[in-house]
Motif scaffolding. Structure first.
Motif, PDB file in Angstrom:
ATOM      1  N   PHE A  70       0.580  -1.183  -0.130  1.00 25.51           N
ATOM      2  CA  PHE A  70       0.080   0.246   0.414  1.00 25.51           C
ATOM      3  C   PHE A  70       0.812   1.370  -0.029  1.00 25.51           C
ATOM      4  N   VAL A  71       2.024   1.260   0.436  1.00 29.26           N
ATOM      5  CA  VAL A  71       3.059   2.138   0.557  1.00 29.26           C
ATOM      6  C   VAL A  71       3.600   2.309  -0.806  1.00 29.26           C
ATOM      7  N   ALA A  72       3.379   1.199  -1.406  1.00 34.09           N
ATOM      8  CA  ALA A  72       4.755   1.497  -2.522  1.00 34.09           C
ATOM      9  C   ALA A  72       3.292   1.822  -4.078  1.00 34.09           C
ATOM     10  N   ARG A  73       2.054   1.360  -3.651  1.00 31.13           N
ATOM     11  CA  ARG A  73       0.705   2.135  -5.081  1.00 31.13           C
ATOM     12  C   ARG A  73       0.891   3.228  -4.707  1.00 31.13           C
ATOM     13  N   PRO A  74       0.882   4.745  -4.138  1.00 30.13           N
ATOM     14  CA  PRO A  74       1.069   5.466  -4.549  1.00 30.13           C
ATOM     15  C   PRO A  74       2.164   6.179  -5.769  1.00 30.13           C
ATOM     16  N   PHE A  75       3.863   5.489  -5.661  1.00 29.67           N
ATOM     17  CA  PHE A  75       4.462   6.043  -5.996  1.00 29.67           C
ATOM     18  C   PHE A  75       4.132   5.300  -7.932  1.00 29.67           C
ATOM     19  N   GLY A  76       3.466   4.315  -7.756  1.00 27.75           N
ATOM     20  CA  GLY A  76       3.264   3.221  -8.652  1.00 27.75           C
ATOM     21  C   GLY A  76       1.638   3.955  -9.617  1.00 27.75           C
ATOM     22  N   SER A  77       1.022   4.754  -8.789  1.00 29.45           N
ATOM     23  CA  SER A  77       0.356   5.830  -9.138  1.00 29.45           C
ATOM     24  C   SER A  77       1.069   6.722  -9.950  1.00 29.45           C
ATOM     25  N   ILE A  78       1.325   7.667  -9.460  1.00 27.74           N
ATOM     26  CA  ILE A  78       2.511   8.488 -10.050  1.00 27.74           C
ATOM     27  C   ILE A  78       3.548   7.949 -11.226  1.00 27.74           C
ATOM     28  N   LEU A  79       3.994   6.566 -10.935  1.00 22.33           N
ATOM     29  CA  LEU A  79       4.623   6.606 -12.405  1.00 22.33           C
ATOM     30  C   LEU A  79       4.581   5.978 -13.619  1.00 22.33           C
ATOM     31  N   PHE A  80       3.117   4.545 -13.518  1.00 23.19           N
ATOM     32  CA  PHE A  80       2.241   4.723 -14.668  1.00 23.19           C
ATOM     33  C   PHE A  80       1.349   5.545 -14.546  1.00 23.19           C
ATOM     34  N   GLY A  81       0.953   6.144 -13.432  1.00 29.55           N
ATOM     35  CA  GLY A  81       0.447   7.196 -14.157  1.00 29.55           C
ATOM     36  C   GLY A  81       0.167   8.851 -15.365  1.00 29.55           C
ATOM     37  N   HIS A  82       2.149   8.623 -15.177  1.00 27.58           N
ATOM     38  CA  HIS A  82       2.643   9.582 -15.622  1.00 27.58           C
ATOM     39  C   HIS A  82       2.477   8.993 -17.320  1.00 27.58           C
ATOM     40  N   PHE A  83       3.096   7.276 -17.260  1.00 27.75           N
ATOM     41  CA  PHE A  83       2.814   6.873 -18.529  1.00 27.75           C
ATOM     42  C   PHE A  83       1.534   6.736 -19.307  1.00 27.75           C
ATOM     43  N   GLY A  84       0.390   6.343 -18.331  1.00 30.89           N
ATOM     44  CA  GLY A  84      -1.164   6.230 -19.166  1.00 30.89           C
ATOM     45  C   GLY A  84      -1.939   7.695 -19.225  1.00 30.89           C
ATOM     46  N   ASP A  85      -1.060   8.542 -18.990  1.00 38.29           N
ATOM     47  CA  ASP A  85      -1.555  10.537 -19.412  1.00 38.29           C
ATOM     48  C   ASP A  85      -0.976  10.726 -20.596  1.00 38.29           C
ATOM     49  N   ARG A  86       0.127  10.431 -20.901  1.00 40.80           N
ATOM     50  CA  ARG A  86       1.345  10.584 -21.685  1.00 40.80           C
ATOM     51  C   ARG A  86       0.599   9.691 -22.715  1.00 40.80           C
ATOM     52  N   LEU A  87       1.321   8.693 -22.786  1.00 37.14           N
ATOM     53  CA  LEU A  87       1.031   7.267 -23.620  1.00 37.14           C
ATOM     54  C   LEU A  87       0.018   6.262 -24.215  1.00 37.14           C
ATOM     55  N   GLY A  88      -0.902   6.809 -22.969  1.00 37.55           N
ATOM     56  CA  GLY A  88      -1.740   6.403 -23.147  1.00 37.55           C
ATOM     57  C   GLY A  88      -3.031   5.247 -22.331  1.00 37.55           C
ATOM     58  N   ARG A  89      -3.930   4.950 -22.539  1.00 35.80           N
ATOM     59  CA  ARG A  89      -4.413   4.462 -21.033  1.00 35.80           C
ATOM     60  C   ARG A  89      -3.651   2.248 -21.993  1.00 35.80           C
ATOM     61  N   LYS A  90      -3.965   2.229 -22.870  1.00 37.83           N
ATOM     62  CA  LYS A  90      -4.233   0.178 -22.650  1.00 37.83           C
ATOM     63  C   LYS A  90      -2.585   0.499 -22.959  1.00 37.83           C
ATOM     64  N   LYS A  91      -0.990   0.607 -23.442  1.00 41.73           N
ATOM     65  CA  LYS A  91       0.032   0.389 -23.153  1.00 41.73           C
ATOM     66  C   LYS A  91       0.309   0.655 -21.993  1.00 41.73           C
ATOM     67  N   THR A  92      -0.622   0.962 -20.861  1.00 39.52           N
ATOM     68  CA  THR A  92      -0.064   0.832 -19.210  1.00 39.52           C
ATOM     69  C   THR A  92      -0.532  -0.351 -18.952  1.00 39.52           C
ATOM     70  N   LEU A  93      -1.827  -0.248 -19.581  1.00 38.99           N
ATOM     71  CA  LEU A  93      -2.559  -2.080 -18.450  1.00 38.99           C
ATOM     72  C   LEU A  93      -1.645  -2.668 -18.721  1.00 38.99           C
ATOM     73  N   ILE A  94      -1.152  -2.765 -20.350  1.00 43.76           N
ATOM     74  CA  ILE A  94      -0.446  -3.976 -20.256  1.00 43.76           C
ATOM     75  C   ILE A  94       0.972  -4.204 -19.371  1.00 43.76           C
TER      76      ILE A  94
END
Length: 451
Positions: free
Chosen positions: A81-105
């Motif tokens: 749970f402590v790691a999850r916010p960092f995962g949100s920032i990391l993958f959120g960055h790519f999800g908002d820049r490269l797209g939802r689909k690629k990031t979810l894979i």
């Protein structure tokens, strides 16, 4: 500004607005993809929670004793749970820049590899202190993946869905979470009734972790067959993508991020107490048979799933805020009653306590996906949604199971019920401050306020 290279297919009419059919073509496929993907992701996440409750105290922390070993086991659960916010920032960055689909894979691959390695992990008796250290590392990787998963899966559905049915369609990732609870506990139940306690503790607990690799291929195939969301495609075409989604979110909607965190904390606390901690409480404190406890946990998974559907459908009619407020009010009352009921030590009390707890959680979880999607703007929506949910996971999902054992041991179950009721009161206050969101278009221009 930069533009995503993801090939997109903007549909007609435009999802996310007030126009369009209630059930546009392709929505069933999108919903199924998000549901299946989240089942697989959170199956991996939940089997760790079940194992942490049942066997990890003796497998990885045998030198600490029963109480301290349980606390340490749930501490490794909390690390994710402590790691999850960092995962949100990391993958959120790519999800908002490269797209939802690629990031979810990518999040699915990371979760799958980490879970497989947990199943292969030597015990403390074999490699000593290295075992719990490596478990923590793998749990961090699971947390990073989970931090990028739920928000992205929710957006993938909500940004395809028509406005009038956004609550209904956006529930499918959360419904996948309920399916994961059922599947995880059913797997452990099958292992528990098919072998002795000694065999289960020795190697049987590994089976659910190793079996998860079979599910990853299915999930990857499903996610590779769907297109990018039209709302994100429109954002890229008209405005490009944000260079720093995390900074933009806190620059433009800092209050909403914090209030969304408080709103989601209650439902996550109920889910992880009802779906994880009470498994440990039922077997170790109440001394109920492990197969019985796991069977009731399966019922709890069905209970939250039914409530997720009910909460989501009603939120399209009466609003997201009313549904979350209703769940919060019920939670304040129920959490004060829960442990006094459980302390009667009857089988019926446990069969009542777990499903009711999970049902109340589901009533709030159902509309939560649409609620968070509607709250934030497209160019940083993945980051803000995932971060709010992950911070709520720390507050509501990590801390309560960690502090439950020592509080109950020192002051009794009612004292812990007060902690849970306080969290529900926080969520009630936050959702009152935010207001209603279901009238908002997902592709609205920045600056359009929430009512």
């Amino acid at each position: 500004m930069t533009h995503s290279q993801e090939k997109v297919h903007p549909p007609s009419p435009t999802p996310g607005s007030s126009t369009g059919k209630a059930n546009p073509p392709g929505m069933k496929k999108v919903a199924a993809a998000s549901f299946i993907g989240t089942v697989i992701e959170f199956y991996d996440y939940n089997i760790y929670g079940v194992a942490a409750a049942l066997v990890f105290p003796t497998v990885f922390f045998p030198a600490l004793g029963a109480v301290a070993g349980t606390v340490a086991s749930f501490a490794t659960l909390g690390v994710a749970f402590v790691a999850r916010p960092f995962g949100s920032i990391l993958f959120g960055h790519f999800g908002d820049r490269l797209g939802r689909k690629k990031t979810l894979i990518v999040t699915m691959l990371l979760m799958g590899v980490a879970t497989l390695l947990v199943g292969l992990m030597p015990t403390a008796g074999q490699i000593g202190v290295a075992a719990p250290i490596l478990i923590v590392v793998l749990r961090i990787l699971q947390g990073l993946a989970a931090g990028g998963e739920w928000g992205g899966a929710v957006l993938f559905v909500s940004e395809h869905a028509p406005k009038s049915k956004r609550g209904f369609w956006s529930m499918f990732p959360s419904l996948g979470g309920g399916g994961a609870i059922i599947l995880a506990n059913a797997t452990f139940f099958a292992a528990a009734i098919g072998m002795s306690d000694e065999t289960f503790a020795a190697w049987g607990w590994r089976i659910p972790f190793l079996a998860s690799i079979l599910l990853i291929g299915v999930g990857l195939w499903v996610r590779l067959t769907i297109d990018e969301t039209p709302v994100f495609a429109k954002q890229v075409e008209q405005h490009g993508t944000a260079r720093t989604p995390f900074l933009d979110a806190f620059k433009n909607q800092p209050k909403q991020v914090l209030l969304a965190t408080g709103t989601a904390a209650m439902t996550l606390s109920l889910t992880y107490i009802g779906g994880t901690y009470l498994i440990s409480y039922g077997t170790k404190i109440l001394e109920l048979p492990r197969p019985y406890v796991l069977s009731i946990a399966i019922v709890g998974g069905f209970s939250i799933s039914v409530a997720v559907i009910l909460g989501a459908v009603l939120s399209d009619r009466i609003g997201r805020r009313r549904m979350i407020m209703t769940a919060a009010c019920l939670a304040i009352v129920w959490t004060l009653m829960l442990f006094p009921i459980l302390e009667t030590r009857s089988l019926f009390a446990f069969a009542l306590g777990v499903p009711v707890t999970m049902f109340i959680s589901g009533l709030a979880t159902g509309p939560l996906g649409a609620f968070l999607s509607e709250l934030f703007h497209t160019r940083y929506r993945y980051t803000a949604t995932g971060l709010s949910y992950s911070l709520a996971g720390m507050l509501g999902g990590a801390i309560p199971p960690l502090i439950a054992t020592p509080i109950i041991a020192a002051w009794g179950g009612f004292a812990f019920g007060l902690v849970m009721a306080a969290l529900a009161a926080v969520s009630l206050t936050c959702v009152l401050v935010i207001g209603e969101t279901k009238q908002l278009d997902l592709d609205r221009e920045d600056g359009v306020p929430v009512s």
